[in-house]
Every structure is written in structure tokens, then in C-alpha cells.
Design a protein around this motif. Structure first.
Motif: not given
Ligand code: URA
Length: 201
Positions: A5, A32-34, A39, A79, A81, A109, A113
Motif C-alpha cells: 500500500w 477505508g480499511s486495507p 470495495m 474500502y 476509491t 489496489q 485488498l
């Protein structure tokens, strides 16, 4: 070398591969949370997002938060994006060439994730991630299996602000999303206070 990341954020923050890099104030990488199992992908930052460097912080972002809370989610459990990480001027749709230049960041990403569920917010993300012929009015709420993920699209929150008559359909799509999360996302707890405690006898 293995992607992380940190390296991805570092590369993306310095990116000038397309013309959007010249007019952006901030790169909007994601939030957000990795370790999220879910997503959400929008199309690209608007003015507020460009200013703050965070996706979905304007009116559409407020509505997105409301949509998440309807099914017991919040930003810490997903997450979020976009297809392009820099703001297209005048809030126009990102051009294909801009999407082409930026999509590699999203792919990486996704690789980091490895979400179980990917939800496209609106037509642009759905056409890029699910099917080039995707029609949001026809295909929203349908489930697709793509690259080992369960994918669906809902109306973009901005579209729901413009046309509230789409909200009942979106509610159904969100309930379907909730069912799928319960079915396959074992680490994602949904917080639905209104059905938590049975009444005292
Ligand atoms: N619309 C999007 O598609 N993404 C954002 O981050 C904000 C608005």
C-alpha cells in the motif's frame, strides 16, 4: 518486488501520466480499511474531494454514508476509491484515455485488498469493471462473477440526488448487497441496531 500500500500510494501521489495531474489539487487515492472484504468504486473525485484528498466527501458522499448505514455498514468496514484518482475539470466524465492511464492503480489496489465483493457506484465504474456494454438502468443490482469477485453496480449517489425516483430500486439493490455480505463476508459485521434487541417481556 511485492507491491505494498505504501509504495502504491507513493507512486500514485506523484503521478503525472495524464493531463488531470496538471489541474488537480490532491490525488484522491482511497479511504477505508486495507483489510475490508468490500470495495466501492466511483468514477472520479469532484471539487470537495480534490480539496480534501478523500473520496466522496461532498453531498454525494453524505448520501453514500446514508446508503451504507441502511445496511449496517460504515466507512471503516469498506474500502472506497475511484476509477480515476484526480479530478476531471468541470466535473465531466473521465475520458477513456484518463481511465486507461489510471486503471493500473485501481488494479493494484484490488490486488492488495483482494475484496470478496466489489460495488460499482454508477455507470462509468460498471462499464470499466463489469462490462463495456453495461447499462445502469437495465443492469443495476445484478450480480456478476469477475476475476474471483462478486460484482454489482448501484446508481451513483449523485444520480440519486438528481433523480430521487431511483431510490426505491437502490434500496432493493442495497438489501441484495446486504444478503451477499452475510453470505460470503465472514469478517464483516453489519451493525443494524433497529433489529438487534428483542423487546423485554
Ligand atoms: N463522485 C465520485 O465518483 N467519486 C467521488 O469521490 C466523489 C464523487
Amino acid at each position: 518486488m511485492q507491491d505494498t500500500w505504501e509504495t502504491l500510494l507513493c507512486e500514485c501521489s506523484r503521478c503525472h501520466e495524464c493531463a488531470l495531474g496538471q489541474t488537480r489539487r490532491n490525488v484522491v487515492f482511497g479511504t477505508g480499511s486495507p483489510t475490508a472484504e468490500i470495495m466501492l468504486v466511483g468514477e472520479g473525485p469532484g471539487a470537495n474531494e480534490d480539496q480534501q484528498g478523500v473520496p466522496f466527501v461532498g453531498r454525494a458522499g453524505q448520501l453514500l454514508d446514508d446508503m451504507l448505514s441502511i445496511i449496517g455498514l460504515d466507512r471503516t468496514k469498506v474500502y472506497i476509491t475511484n476509477i480515476v484518482k484526480c479530478r476531471p475539470p468541470e466535473n465531466r466524465d473521465p475520458l477513456n484515455v484518463e481511465q486507461d492511464m489510471c486503471i493500473g492503480y485501481l488494479r493494484r489496489q484490488i490486488g492488495l485488498l483482494r475484496p470478496k465483493i466489489l460495488v460499482s457506484l454508477g455507470r462509468i465504474a460498471a462499464m470499466r469493471l463489469i462490462d463495456g456494454d453495461f447499462r445502469i438502468t437495465r443492469d443495476h443490482g445484478k450480480w456478476y462473477d469477475v476475476d474471483g469477485m462478486r460484482m454489482m453496480a448501484v446508481y451513483h449517489p449523485s444520480a440519486l440526488l438528481r433523480d430521487p425516483s431511483r431510490r426505491p430500486e437502490t434500496f432493493d439493490d442495497l438489501k441484495s448487497l446486504q444478503r451477499e455480505i452475510r453470505r460470503i463476508c465472514s469478517r464483516t459485521e453489519l451493525h443494524c441496531p433497529w433489529r438487534a434487541a428483542p423487546a423485554d417481556k
